[in-house]
Design a protein around this motif. Sequence first.
Motif, PDB file in Angstrom:
ATOM      1  N   ILE A 117       4.718  -6.531 -17.941  1.00 16.82           N
ATOM      2  CA  ILE A 117       3.565  -7.329 -17.537  1.00 16.82           C
ATOM      3  C   ILE A 117       3.759  -7.694 -16.065  1.00 16.82           C
ATOM      4  O   ILE A 117       4.798  -8.218 -15.683  1.00 16.82           O
ATOM      5  N   ARG A 118       2.784  -7.355 -15.249  1.00 14.91           N
ATOM      6  CA  ARG A 118       2.858  -7.696 -13.826  1.00 14.91           C
ATOM      7  C   ARG A 118       1.559  -8.356 -13.409  1.00 14.91           C
ATOM      8  O   ARG A 118       0.482  -7.813 -13.665  1.00 14.91           O
ATOM      9  N   GLU A 119       1.677  -9.475 -12.747  1.00 17.76           N
ATOM     10  CA  GLU A 119       0.484 -10.202 -12.327  1.00 17.76           C
ATOM     11  C   GLU A 119      -0.316  -9.393 -11.311  1.00 17.76           C
ATOM     12  O   GLU A 119       0.253  -8.731 -10.450  1.00 17.76           O
ATOM     13  N   ALA A 120      -1.633  -9.453 -11.455  1.00 19.57           N
ATOM     14  CA  ALA A 120      -2.514  -8.800 -10.486  1.00 19.57           C
ATOM     15  C   ALA A 120      -3.527  -9.826  -9.990  1.00 19.57           C
ATOM     16  O   ALA A 120      -3.776 -10.846 -10.657  1.00 19.57           O
ATOM     17  N   GLU A 121      -4.114  -9.541  -8.852  1.00 22.08           N
ATOM     18  CA  GLU A 121      -5.080 -10.456  -8.248  1.00 22.08           C
ATOM     19  C   GLU A 121      -6.367 -10.464  -9.084  1.00 22.08           C
ATOM     20  O   GLU A 121      -6.911  -9.410  -9.395  1.00 22.08           O
ATOM     21  N   PHE A 122      -6.852 -11.658  -9.441  1.00 22.91           N
ATOM     22  CA  PHE A 122      -8.041 -11.797 -10.272  1.00 22.91           C
ATOM     23  C   PHE A 122      -9.299 -11.646  -9.424  1.00 22.91           C
ATOM     24  O   PHE A 122      -9.433 -12.282  -8.381  1.00 22.91           O
ATOM     25  N   ASN A 123     -10.215 -10.790  -9.880  1.00 25.79           N
ATOM     26  CA  ASN A 123     -11.453 -10.557  -9.123  1.00 25.79           C
ATOM     27  C   ASN A 123     -12.591 -10.425 -10.139  1.00 25.79           C
ATOM     28  O   ASN A 123     -12.790  -9.375 -10.741  1.00 25.79           O
ATOM     29  N   SER A 124     -13.343 -11.518 -10.322  1.00 29.47           N
ATOM     30  CA  SER A 124     -14.330 -11.530 -11.406  1.00 29.47           C
ATOM     31  C   SER A 124     -15.487 -10.562 -11.123  1.00 29.47           C
ATOM     32  O   SER A 124     -16.030  -9.952 -12.044  1.00 29.47           O
ATOM     33  N   ASP A 125     -15.869 -10.392  -9.860  1.00 28.73           N
ATOM     34  CA  ASP A 125     -16.964  -9.456  -9.543  1.00 28.73           C
ATOM     35  C   ASP A 125     -16.582  -8.027  -9.917  1.00 28.73           C
ATOM     36  O   ASP A 125     -17.389  -7.280 -10.456  1.00 28.73           O
ATOM     37  N   PHE A 126     -15.321  -7.668  -9.592  1.00 24.71           N
ATOM     38  CA  PHE A 126     -14.857  -6.322  -9.942  1.00 24.71           C
ATOM     39  C   PHE A 126     -14.912  -6.124 -11.458  1.00 24.71           C
ATOM     40  O   PHE A 126     -15.411  -5.099 -11.946  1.00 24.71           O
ATOM     41  N   LEU A 127     -14.426  -7.115 -12.217  1.00 21.01           N
ATOM     42  CA  LEU A 127     -14.390  -6.989 -13.679  1.00 21.01           C
ATOM     43  C   LEU A 127     -15.795  -6.844 -14.256  1.00 21.01           C
ATOM     44  O   LEU A 127     -16.044  -5.977 -15.094  1.00 21.01           O
ATOM     45  N   LYS A 128     -16.729  -7.672 -13.766  1.00 20.70           N
ATOM     46  CA  LYS A 128     -18.109  -7.599 -14.272  1.00 20.70           C
ATOM     47  C   LYS A 128     -18.718  -6.236 -13.951  1.00 20.70           C
ATOM     48  O   LYS A 128     -19.415  -5.653 -14.769  1.00 20.70           O
ATOM     49  N   GLY A 129     -18.441  -5.729 -12.752  1.00 22.25           N
ATOM     50  CA  GLY A 129     -18.970  -4.423 -12.349  1.00 22.25           C
ATOM     51  C   GLY A 129     -18.360  -3.285 -13.156  1.00 22.25           C
ATOM     52  O   GLY A 129     -18.985  -2.241 -13.356  1.00 22.25           O
ATOM     53  N   PHE A 130     -17.131  -3.488 -13.609  1.00 18.23           N
ATOM     54  CA  PHE A 130     -16.430  -2.416 -14.315  1.00 18.23           C
ATOM     55  C   PHE A 130     -16.762  -2.381 -15.808  1.00 18.23           C
ATOM     56  O   PHE A 130     -16.596  -1.341 -16.460  1.00 18.23           O
ATOM     57  N   MET A 131     -17.222  -3.499 -16.344  1.00 20.05           N
ATOM     58  CA  MET A 131     -17.458  -3.573 -17.805  1.00 20.05           C
ATOM     59  C   MET A 131     -18.338  -2.443 -18.345  1.00 20.05           C
ATOM     60  O   MET A 131     -18.009  -1.845 -19.371  1.00 20.05           O
ATOM     61  N   PRO A 132     -19.450  -2.105 -17.664  1.00 20.46           N
ATOM     62  CA  PRO A 132     -20.291  -1.031 -18.214  1.00 20.46           C
ATOM     63  C   PRO A 132     -19.609   0.341 -18.201  1.00 20.46           C
ATOM     64  O   PRO A 132     -20.062   1.256 -18.891  1.00 20.46           O
ATOM     65  N   LYS A 133     -18.541   0.492 -17.431  1.00 18.77           N
ATOM     66  CA  LYS A 133     -17.872   1.795 -17.339  1.00 18.77           C
ATOM     67  C   LYS A 133     -16.790   1.971 -18.403  1.00 18.77           C
ATOM     68  O   LYS A 133     -16.209   3.038 -18.549  1.00 18.77           O
ATOM     69  N   LEU A 134     -16.506   0.893 -19.144  1.00 23.06           N
ATOM     70  CA  LEU A 134     -15.425   0.950 -20.133  1.00 23.06           C
ATOM     71  C   LEU A 134     -15.922   1.479 -21.467  1.00 23.06           C
ATOM     72  O   LEU A 134     -17.061   1.236 -21.859  1.00 23.06           O
TER      73      LEU A 134
END
Lengths: 123, 216
Positions: free
Chosen positions: A33-50
Amino acid sequence: MVRLITHNLLACHAKDCNTNNFPLEFKDIQLEIREAEFNSDFLKGFMPKLEWKALVDTARQLGDTSLPLEQPEMVDDGFLKSLHHVLLEIHVEEGSMTCPNCKHVYPILNGIPNMLLAEHEIG
Amino acid sequence: MLPTPDLSHLTKKDLEEVYEPAEDTFLLLDALEVDYDYLKGSKPSICLEIGSGSGCVTSFLGNIIGSTAYFCTDINPHACRCTQRTGKQNNVNIQVIHGSLASPLELRLASKVDVLLFNPPYVPTSDDEVGHAQSDGKIEGAWAGGSGGMQITNVMLSKVKNLLSPSGRFYLVALKENNVPGIIKLMREMYTLTGEIVLQRHAGREHLFILRFSHL
């Protein structure tokens, strides 16, 4: 570092293996487990691609049950934090991925998935 | 001018096995810099580089765009490790895949790639040389391009339309000998993608081009 974001995008591409060739199944893996920088815009944009079901099933196999079975329509911070952790902070360092259809095994070495096929396996 | 990514971690031994950034690489960096405002403003969510070698180009792109998803493939295992280390050295989180072109990603990345980069093996050689260079995953695979220098590029060109998102862009390095007008014509007629020359430069014996393609 095969993160689940990458795993969610890899499919078996061996010759004539065209159905049920995703998601690949992790075997004999070592996690970090490695911490990564949280970016909510990126996550929301990526959701439809999952492929949501593949992500949730894989996370559960790795012992993380934080994601709901259905992708929620309204996303809150708690959900995004869980998604962030599953997609970007769980790293598979060693092990392999097996195609559910043709059973081809793709090894993971030092965090890099080896997706190469031999000449006779290329479609 | 944006700084070239820090490559000081790469050793002499690394550069015996992995293509060292040269004029072709730097021209591609310059072309990305020409498109800085677009690349940054369009907020790409998936960037993919084919044959990333040292990892210089995607690290540079990462410093333009910032936090998003970067994937790189290379057929050379040493290049995969170098790309991973170069990403770390330059604070760009790159997911490296050891593989040929975009093959294992084609199913899932259909119509999803916002920025696609390819600096192919473009040097005209014999076709035999390409086969060996690619299947061995050695440094020769970084330049040996077969007939017209297009053997590997032609395979990739046939995949681009399927990979690009509706607003996606494909950047390709080419050599004059690759027949640049022919590539642009092929992409328009076969794959309905429109292309133009972003930059060109003479470097020693090479006349290098950066081409950019998008959906019509």
